[in-house]
Design an enzyme around this catalytic site. Structure first.
Site, PDB file in Angstrom:
ATOM      1  N   ARG A   1       0.809  -1.222   0.000  1.00  0.00           N
ATOM      2  CA  ARG A   1       0.000   0.000   0.000  1.00  0.00           C
ATOM      3  C   ARG A   1       0.843   1.272   0.000  1.00  0.00           C
ATOM      4  O   ARG A   1       0.384   2.324  -0.430  1.00  0.00           O
ATOM      5  CB  ARG A   1      -0.939   0.009   1.211  1.00  0.00           C
TER       6      ARG A   1
ATOM      7  N   GLU B   1       6.550   4.164  24.549  1.00  0.00           N
ATOM      8  CA  GLU B   1       5.444   3.699  23.710  1.00  0.00           C
ATOM      9  C   GLU B   1       4.642   2.618  24.428  1.00  0.00           C
ATOM     10  O   GLU B   1       3.397   2.632  24.406  1.00  0.00           O
ATOM     11  CB  GLU B   1       5.963   3.161  22.378  1.00  0.00           C
TER      12      GLU B   1
ATOM     13  N   TRP C   1       5.386   7.766  16.128  1.00  0.00           N
ATOM     14  CA  TRP C   1       4.040   7.734  15.538  1.00  0.00           C
ATOM     15  C   TRP C   1       3.692   9.043  14.819  1.00  0.00           C
ATOM     16  O   TRP C   1       2.559   9.218  14.361  1.00  0.00           O
ATOM     17  CB  TRP C   1       3.004   7.456  16.628  1.00  0.00           C
TER      18      TRP C   1
ATOM     19  N   TYR D   1      -3.811   0.511  19.388  1.00  0.00           N
ATOM     20  CA  TYR D   1      -3.498  -0.442  20.460  1.00  0.00           C
ATOM     21  C   TYR D   1      -4.065  -0.074  21.826  1.00  0.00           C
ATOM     22  O   TYR D   1      -4.729  -0.888  22.473  1.00  0.00           O
ATOM     23  CB  TYR D   1      -1.984  -0.638  20.559  1.00  0.00           C
TER      24      TYR D   1
ATOM     25  N   ARG E   1      -6.212 -21.168  29.167  1.00  0.00           N
ATOM     26  CA  ARG E   1      -5.743 -21.101  27.781  1.00  0.00           C
ATOM     27  C   ARG E   1      -6.413 -19.946  27.025  1.00  0.00           C
ATOM     28  O   ARG E   1      -6.339 -19.883  25.802  1.00  0.00           O
ATOM     29  CB  ARG E   1      -6.021 -22.428  27.079  1.00  0.00           C
TER      30      ARG E   1
ATOM     31  N   CYS F   1      -0.551  -3.840  13.526  1.00  0.00           N
ATOM     32  CA  CYS F   1       0.389  -4.799  12.929  1.00  0.00           C
ATOM     33  C   CYS F   1       0.629  -5.954  13.902  1.00  0.00           C
ATOM     34  O   CYS F   1       0.505  -7.112  13.534  1.00  0.00           O
ATOM     35  CB  CYS F   1       1.706  -4.107  12.582  1.00  0.00           C
TER      36      CYS F   1
ATOM     37  N   ARG G   1       0.616  -9.619  12.154  1.00  0.00           N
ATOM     38  CA  ARG G   1       0.152  -9.849  10.783  1.00  0.00           C
ATOM     39  C   ARG G   1       1.143  -9.334   9.740  1.00  0.00           C
ATOM     40  O   ARG G   1       1.244  -9.866   8.643  1.00  0.00           O
ATOM     41  CB  ARG G   1      -1.204  -9.172  10.553  1.00  0.00           C
TER      42      ARG G   1
ATOM     43  N   ASP H   1       7.751  -5.072   9.518  1.00  0.00           N
ATOM     44  CA  ASP H   1       8.824  -4.368   8.809  1.00  0.00           C
ATOM     45  C   ASP H   1      10.146  -4.901   9.371  1.00  0.00           C
ATOM     46  O   ASP H   1      10.559  -4.541  10.472  1.00  0.00           O
ATOM     47  CB  ASP H   1       8.664  -2.865   9.055  1.00  0.00           C
TER      48      ASP H   1
ATOM     49  N   ASN I   1       9.476  -4.293  18.140  1.00  0.00           N
ATOM     50  CA  ASN I   1       8.453  -5.224  18.615  1.00  0.00           C
ATOM     51  C   ASN I   1       9.033  -6.272  19.554  1.00  0.00           C
ATOM     52  O   ASN I   1       8.433  -6.604  20.579  1.00  0.00           O
ATOM     53  CB  ASN I   1       7.772  -5.910  17.434  1.00  0.00           C
TER      54      ASN I   1
ATOM     55  N   HIS J   1       8.568  -8.835   6.026  1.00  0.00           N
ATOM     56  CA  HIS J   1       9.086  -8.211   4.810  1.00  0.00           C
ATOM     57  C   HIS J   1      10.220  -7.221   5.091  1.00  0.00           C
ATOM     58  O   HIS J   1      10.360  -6.709   6.204  1.00  0.00           O
ATOM     59  CB  HIS J   1       7.964  -7.489   4.053  1.00  0.00           C
ATOM     60  N   ILE J   2      10.983  -6.986   4.046  1.00  0.00           N
ATOM     61  CA  ILE J   2      12.006  -5.941   4.038  1.00  0.00           C
ATOM     62  C   ILE J   2      11.661  -5.004   2.890  1.00  0.00           C
ATOM     63  O   ILE J   2      11.447  -5.450   1.756  1.00  0.00           O
ATOM     64  CB  ILE J   2      13.410  -6.528   3.824  1.00  0.00           C
TER      65      ILE J   2
END
Length: 326
Positions: free
Chosen positions: A31, A68, A90, A154, A186, A208, A228, A231, A239, A269-270
């Site tokens: 995108r 954050e 952000w 979030y 659980r 993400c 999902r 980067d 993360n 992904h990169i």
């Protein structure tokens, strides 16, 4: 004393992740218009007894990570708190909202993320407008409410998930109660992915890192995150450290030791304009993992400040700059 294998564990795991994308990934459009090399489905595991998993092969600003995370825990979704803590991670999404509004009267900022990297003169204009934007967020309450707000991201989903009847669910408090009173459950899951909000225009960036599960065994707290979209160069390092820190904070809150952080990524992904940076990082030799120190007692997780969290013995290579795809 940490063995050499343990000293380098976090970076080694991360390097395997990057190399898998490079070796097995597919070229994909996205995108942002930048393009990526993408690999679907990858998992990393970090045993927290091996040290705090903050990547050492480039400098990762831990102060941004802890402010954050506290922002999320407080249920805040306005960047004003972040800017007050000199955290700019952000800004671009809020800035985009402003420049696309009727209130914005400055120079054309279309595709500012890419143009600011390619055009030196445009970058000067962009930095000027971003400075104006940040000052207005910090000093103009009305402007901050309108343009500093990122919507149902979030903090909102963790602390105030919207119910059909108009009420809300505090998933985060519920999870803590479960950890304290029913640790074998659980069902200790926190989701940031609300399909209704994702489909609306009330969310600046659909989550993400969208769902995580907490697990207790032998008095140790572990967490598995499903992300999902990741980067690989810029975001994943944040993360890893953020969720490792979350485990430490929740473990202290609930009287547990720390276990593992398990990081499962969907579209790993990169970005095509990060390839040189990845190559440089992969050429570096890792240092020993740092130590996390929590400087508080008898204090609720909801009342923490950035001063309550400290990192010791963090040795790293220099930072590697790369453009953010917005």
């Amino acid at each position: 004393y940490l063995t050499e294998e343990k000293e380098m564990k976090a970076d080694q795991e991360y390097f395997k992740f990057l190399n898998t994308i490079l070796e097995k990934g597919n070229k994909k459009e996205d995108r942002t218009g930048v393009g990526t090399i993408s690999h679907f489905g990858y998992q990393m595991r970090f045993d927290l007894k091996d040290g705090f998993p903050l990547i050492t092969t480039k400098k990762v600003p831990f102060n941004l990570i802890k402010s954050e995370l506290l922002w999320f825990i407080k249920g805040d979704t306005n960047i004003k708190f972040l800017l007050e803590h000199k955290n700019n991670i952000w800004n671009e999404w809020a800035f985009k909202k402003w420049i696309e509004s009727d209130r914005y009267k400055g120079p054309d900022m279309t595709n500012f993320g890419i143009r600011s990297q390619e055009d030196e003169e445009f970058n000067k204009l962009y930095l000027e407008q971003m400075k104006i934007f940040k000052e207005k967020i910090l000093t103009d309450e009305e402007f901050s409410k309108e343009f500093g707000e990122l919507g149902n991201i979030y903090g909102k989903q963790w602390r105030s998930w919207g119910k059909r009847d108009g009420g809300t669910i505090d998933q985060f408090k519920d999870a803590i109660n479960q950890l304290k009173n029913n640790p074998d459950s659980r069902r200790i899951i926190i989701s940031a992915w609300n399909p209704e909000d994702v489909a609306s225009e009330d969310t600046s960036l659909p989550p993400c890192h969208n769902m995580f599960q907490l697990y207790v065994a032998n008095g140790k707290l572990s967490c598995q995150l499903y992300q999902r979209s990741g980067d690989g160069f810029l975001g994943i390092c944040f993360n890893i450290a953020s969720y490792a820190l979350l485990i430490y904070l929740l473990a202290k809150e609930c009287g547990l030791d720390v276990g593992e952080f398990i990081h499962t990524i969907g579209d790993a992904h990169i970005y095509s304009n990060h390839m040189d940076q990845v190559t440089e990082q992969l050429s570096r030799t890792p240092f020993e993992s740092p130590e996390l120190v929590l400087n508080y007692e008898n204090k609720s997780i909801f009342d923490l400040t950035v001063d309550d969290i400290e990192l010791k013995n963090y040795q790293s290579h220099s930072a590697i700059k790369a453009p953010v795809a917005v």
